[in-house]
Design an enzyme around this catalytic site. Structure first.
Site, PDB file in Angstrom:
ATOM      1  N   SER A  64       0.722  -1.171  -0.004  1.00 43.19           N
ATOM      2  CA  SER A  64       0.084   0.064  -0.018  1.00 43.19           C
ATOM      3  C   SER A  64       0.844   1.388  -0.203  1.00 43.19           C
ATOM      4  O   SER A  64       0.135   2.223  -0.272  1.00 43.19           O
ATOM      5  CB  SER A  64      -0.929  -0.004   1.298  1.00 43.19           C
ATOM      6  OG  SER A  64      -2.122  -0.917   1.025  1.00 43.19           O
ATOM      7  N   TYR A 191      -4.413  -2.200  -9.821  1.00 41.13           N
ATOM      8  CA  TYR A 191      -4.450  -2.249  -8.431  1.00 41.13           C
ATOM      9  C   TYR A 191      -3.070  -3.281  -7.900  1.00 41.13           C
ATOM     10  O   TYR A 191      -2.347  -2.819  -7.223  1.00 41.13           O
ATOM     11  CB  TYR A 191      -5.672  -2.236  -7.865  1.00 41.13           C
ATOM     12  CG  TYR A 191      -5.357  -2.199  -6.390  1.00 41.13           C
ATOM     13  CD1 TYR A 191      -5.362  -1.346  -5.516  1.00 41.13           C
ATOM     14  CD2 TYR A 191      -5.709  -3.612  -5.644  1.00 41.13           C
ATOM     15  CE1 TYR A 191      -5.101  -1.185  -4.219  1.00 41.13           C
ATOM     16  CE2 TYR A 191      -5.616  -3.611  -4.193  1.00 41.13           C
ATOM     17  CZ  TYR A 191      -5.155  -2.495  -3.394  1.00 41.13           C
ATOM     18  OH  TYR A 191      -5.196  -2.506  -2.152  1.00 41.13           O
ATOM     19  N   TYR A 243      -4.183   3.278   8.050  1.00 40.92           N
ATOM     20  CA  TYR A 243      -5.459   2.778   8.279  1.00 40.92           C
ATOM     21  C   TYR A 243      -6.022   3.121   9.575  1.00 40.92           C
ATOM     22  O   TYR A 243      -6.039   4.530  10.206  1.00 40.92           O
ATOM     23  CB  TYR A 243      -5.641   1.285   8.160  1.00 40.92           C
ATOM     24  CG  TYR A 243      -5.181   0.879   6.862  1.00 40.92           C
ATOM     25  CD1 TYR A 243      -5.587   1.361   5.676  1.00 40.92           C
ATOM     26  CD2 TYR A 243      -3.746   0.098   7.012  1.00 40.92           C
ATOM     27  CE1 TYR A 243      -4.971   0.874   4.433  1.00 40.92           C
ATOM     28  CE2 TYR A 243      -3.257  -0.345   5.514  1.00 40.92           C
ATOM     29  CZ  TYR A 243      -3.958   0.247   4.453  1.00 40.92           C
ATOM     30  OH  TYR A 243      -3.416  -0.078   3.186  1.00 40.92           O
ATOM     31  N   VAL A 261       1.220  -3.670   3.996  1.00 40.76           N
ATOM     32  CA  VAL A 261       1.275  -4.855   4.653  1.00 40.76           C
ATOM     33  C   VAL A 261       2.541  -5.604   4.509  1.00 40.76           C
ATOM     34  O   VAL A 261       2.592  -6.703   5.193  1.00 40.76           O
ATOM     35  CB  VAL A 261      -0.019  -5.988   4.465  1.00 40.76           C
ATOM     36  CG1 VAL A 261      -1.357  -5.398   4.879  1.00 40.76           C
ATOM     37  CG2 VAL A 261      -0.210  -6.240   2.936  1.00 40.76           C
TER      38      VAL A 261
END
Ligand code: GLU
Length: 312
Positions: A64, A191, A243, A261
């Site tokens: 990410s 993505y 997050y 992650v």
């Protein structure tokens, strides 16, 4: 004057001793096999110096963290119209949460949760084949870092494609609200591939330099993005980059940061440094456990903080 090199070496030595290292993400098969003992740190300062320690030259899956670069690309391409399709508020939920999307009519809270990043991928894909869009993202990141060796780990991309049911659910859901324009599988292909970019801490810190330097790549002198947009990306990294752990990161580190992650974090001390840290074990919010500890110590020892007028 603070000796950044010694601080970086000191932190890496401390992290090598740490026993509570979090857990390696195992929902993406190739990531499950990464040794949690790795630790890398790279700090590129405004004067161009690059201080590294530990496994700073070992490529890892940036996951990410790539969302910072796709957001930058999309802002350059569609400008502020991006904000018609994605919000700018912290989500307060996990990175792949689906519940919020229903109450908010398919408009994701911010570009750094998975749903938001999928919309951004959809924007970059517009008018292109997935292969071209993926190539553009990779070229962009290579250009930022000044390193043509940066690559996409196809095994990681494939694994995500095969098991990314949750991301597929998010994408289909948004398509139902007309917030995706391309076929879901094509947008997801873009993505998954940008999440599968592999970079070392050194490459990542180099790629982030434009965010410490008001939108300009200090090596080439080329403007990547306007100063205002660089500021705003930093603002989003601070408020949404971790997050549901974003508040904790701002509290403990006090710098804009984006996690992945794979255990990487890109953090920016505006005007001072672009920092990349990697430790594969993550905490329950999906953020690198030791990466956060290392950045907290770095911020303390250098005095870098966006909340301290003396240091920034
Ligand atoms: N590719 C990952 C996913 O979609 C990104 C998550 C992350 O790095 O936080 O699940």
């Amino acid at each position: 004057m603070t000796d950044i090199g010694s601080i970086v070496a000191e932190i890496a030595a401390e992290m090598a001793q740490a026993t509570d290292r979090g857990r390696v993400a195992d929902y993406i098969a190739p990531l499950a096999g990464v040794d949690p003992a790795h630790f890398g740190l790279a700090v590129v300062t405004a004067d161009g110096a690059c201080h590294v320690a530990g496994d700073a030259d070992m490529p890892f899956s940036i996951q990410s963290v790539s969302k910072v670069f796709t957001l930058t690309l999309a802002l350059g391409r569609v400008g502020d119209r991006i904000w018609d399709r994605v919000g700018r508020e912290p989500s307060g939920t996990s990175f792949n949460s689906i519940v919020q999307l229903e109450s908010e009519q398919g408009v994701p809270r911010n570009p750094f949760i998975n749903a938001g990043a999928i919309v951004v991928s959809d924007m970059i894909l517009a008018g292109h084949q997935p292969r071209e869009a993926i190539g553009e993202i990779l070229r962009f990141v290579r250009g930022l870092a000044g390193d043509e060796a940066i690559y996409i780990d196809e095994a990681v991309a494939r694994a995500e494609q095969e098991t990314g049911f949750r991301n597929a659910a998010l994408a289909n859901y948004m398509r139902a609200f007309d917030n995706l324009n391309n076929p879901v599988d094509l947008t997801l292909g873009v993505y998954f591939h940008h999440c599968a970019i592999a970079m070392s801490c050194r490459q990542l810190a180099l790629a982030g330099r434009y965010l410490m330097a008001r939108g300009v790549n200090p090596e080439t002198g080329k403007r990547v993005i306007s100063p205002e947009r660089a500021r705003r990306i930093n603002a989003l990294m601070l408020t949404c980059g971790h997050y549901d752990g974003s508040g904790e990161f701002a509290f403990r580190v006090g710098l804009p940061g984006k996690s992945g992650v794979g255990g990487g974090i890109l953090a920016i001390a505006p005007g001072h440094a672009s920092i990349a840290v990697w430790s594969p074990g993550i905490n329950t919010s999906g953020n690198s456990q030791l990466g956060m500890v290392a950045l907290e110590r770095l911020a303390q020892r250098t005095g870098w903080s966006v909340f301290d007028p003396v240091s920034i």
